[in-house]
Design an enzyme around this catalytic site. Sequence first.
Site, short mmCIF file in Angstrom:
data_model
loop_
_atom_site.label_atom_id
_atom_site.label_comp_id
_atom_site.label_asym_id
_atom_site.label_seq_id
_atom_site.Cartn_x
_atom_site.Cartn_y
_atom_site.Cartn_z
CG ASP A 1 -0.31 -0.56 2.49
OD1 ASP A 1 0.93 -0.58 2.55
OD2 ASP A 1 -1.03 -0.96 3.40
CG ASN B 1 -9.01 -1.73 12.18
OD1 ASN B 1 -8.04 -2.33 11.74
ND2 ASN B 1 -9.51 -0.66 11.60
CG HIS C 1 -5.88 -2.33 9.01
ND1 HIS C 1 -5.98 -1.13 9.67
CD2 HIS C 1 -4.55 -2.56 8.90
CE1 HIS C 1 -4.78 -0.67 9.94
NE2 HIS C 1 -3.88 -1.52 9.48
CD GLU D 1 -8.80 0.68 7.82
OE1 GLU D 1 -8.88 -0.17 8.71
OE2 GLU D 1 -7.98 1.63 7.89
C1 F6R Z 1 1.45 -1.56 6.16
C2 F6R Z 1 0.15 -2.19 6.25
C3 F6R Z 1 -0.64 -2.19 7.51
C4 F6R Z 1 0.19 -2.53 8.74
C5 F6R Z 1 -0.68 -2.49 9.99
C6 F6R Z 1 0.12 -2.72 11.23
O1 F6R Z 1 1.98 -1.69 4.86
O2 F6R Z 1 -0.28 -2.68 5.28
O3 F6R Z 1 -1.68 -3.10 7.37
O4 F6R Z 1 0.75 -3.78 8.59
O5 F6R Z 1 -1.29 -1.24 10.09
O6 F6R Z 1 0.98 -1.66 11.43
P1 F6R Z 1 2.16 -1.72 12.52
O7 F6R Z 1 3.09 -2.79 12.05
O8 F6R Z 1 2.79 -0.37 12.47
O9 F6R Z 1 1.51 -2.04 13.81
#
Ligand code: F6R
Length: 301
Positions: free
Chosen positions: A127, A194, A196, A201
């Site tokens: 992303d 959450n 995701h 989401e």
């Molecule tokens: C990042 C991504 C997100 C993260 C998720 C967890 O490329 O796709 O889904 O993996 O938000 O983020 P952290 O690792 O910062 O807790």
Amino acid sequence: MEKEEELVDMDEKGNTIQKEKQKSNKTLSLTSKIFMFVLILIIIFFGILYIFRTFKRRSQIELIITNNYDEMSLRAADIITDLIKKNPNANLGLATGSTPLGLYKELIKRNAKKEISFSNIKTYNLDEYCGIPQNHEKSYFSFMKNNLFNYIDINPNNTHIPKAEGDIKINIQNYEKMLEKNKLNLQLLGVGRNGHIGFNEPGTDFNLGVHDVQLAEKTIQDNARFFENDINKVPKRAITMGIKNILDADTIILMANGTKKAEAIKNMMSGVVDKNIPVSALNIHKGKVYVIVDKEAANKL
Ligand code: F6R
């Protein structure tokens, strides 16, 4: 004499009625036995079906609970090292965020020691934020350069991150086409509080490919830590691979550490498949899924 015959007659009638009663009782108990038998068969059938479906769903998931963040990173690095050694031309789906930082450090070390080479590896990130330029210090493009690509022997032309500038629609179509042409051998994932994955989401359709999204409030709050804790600075939209693209990868590694992720991991490991818990989509992945967590993320299992 007549009376005697009458008595014998009555006796016979009584016996016949008795016998008929017994007969109908027998038929009744036979019917209820058959009914019970069929009922038990149905229960056993659905029981086996349920166990089979749950087993089939979970059979590819390997849960690895580690003592801490460093151990979690090493376990993930081992799986990626094995993959690269077996397939030096592999296509890797990568993630950003704080979860994979230790893993990336370990891959940099192993690359420096010439244990693995990225010279023929192609990478595809999950992303990118919309609304900030690619060269912004907080873009995922910059994140990948600063935390991995600048320190390994990868050809920059082989690294791909969704482009969130210019014509977003065209960029989305191009990224989708590229993923169709280059099957991912592995997709690395972190998970949001959450549930995701990527920026899919809660509520996202599992059949969606690459698309643009409005970030959930929780995600914006969580990501504020990368933007001087200022929610207003956090981009509100992003381009992300869809769950369909993620599930197309041969193998998936999901990493999670810390108590904040425990609920999402518990939900996912329960085997449920629910679009309000995007990470639960991994339960319908057809290939291997490694779920590598530290003790804290596992504390609700
Ligand atoms: C990042 C991504 C997100 C993260 C998720 C967890 O490329 O796709 O889904 O993996 O938000 O983020 P952290 O690792 O910062 O807790």
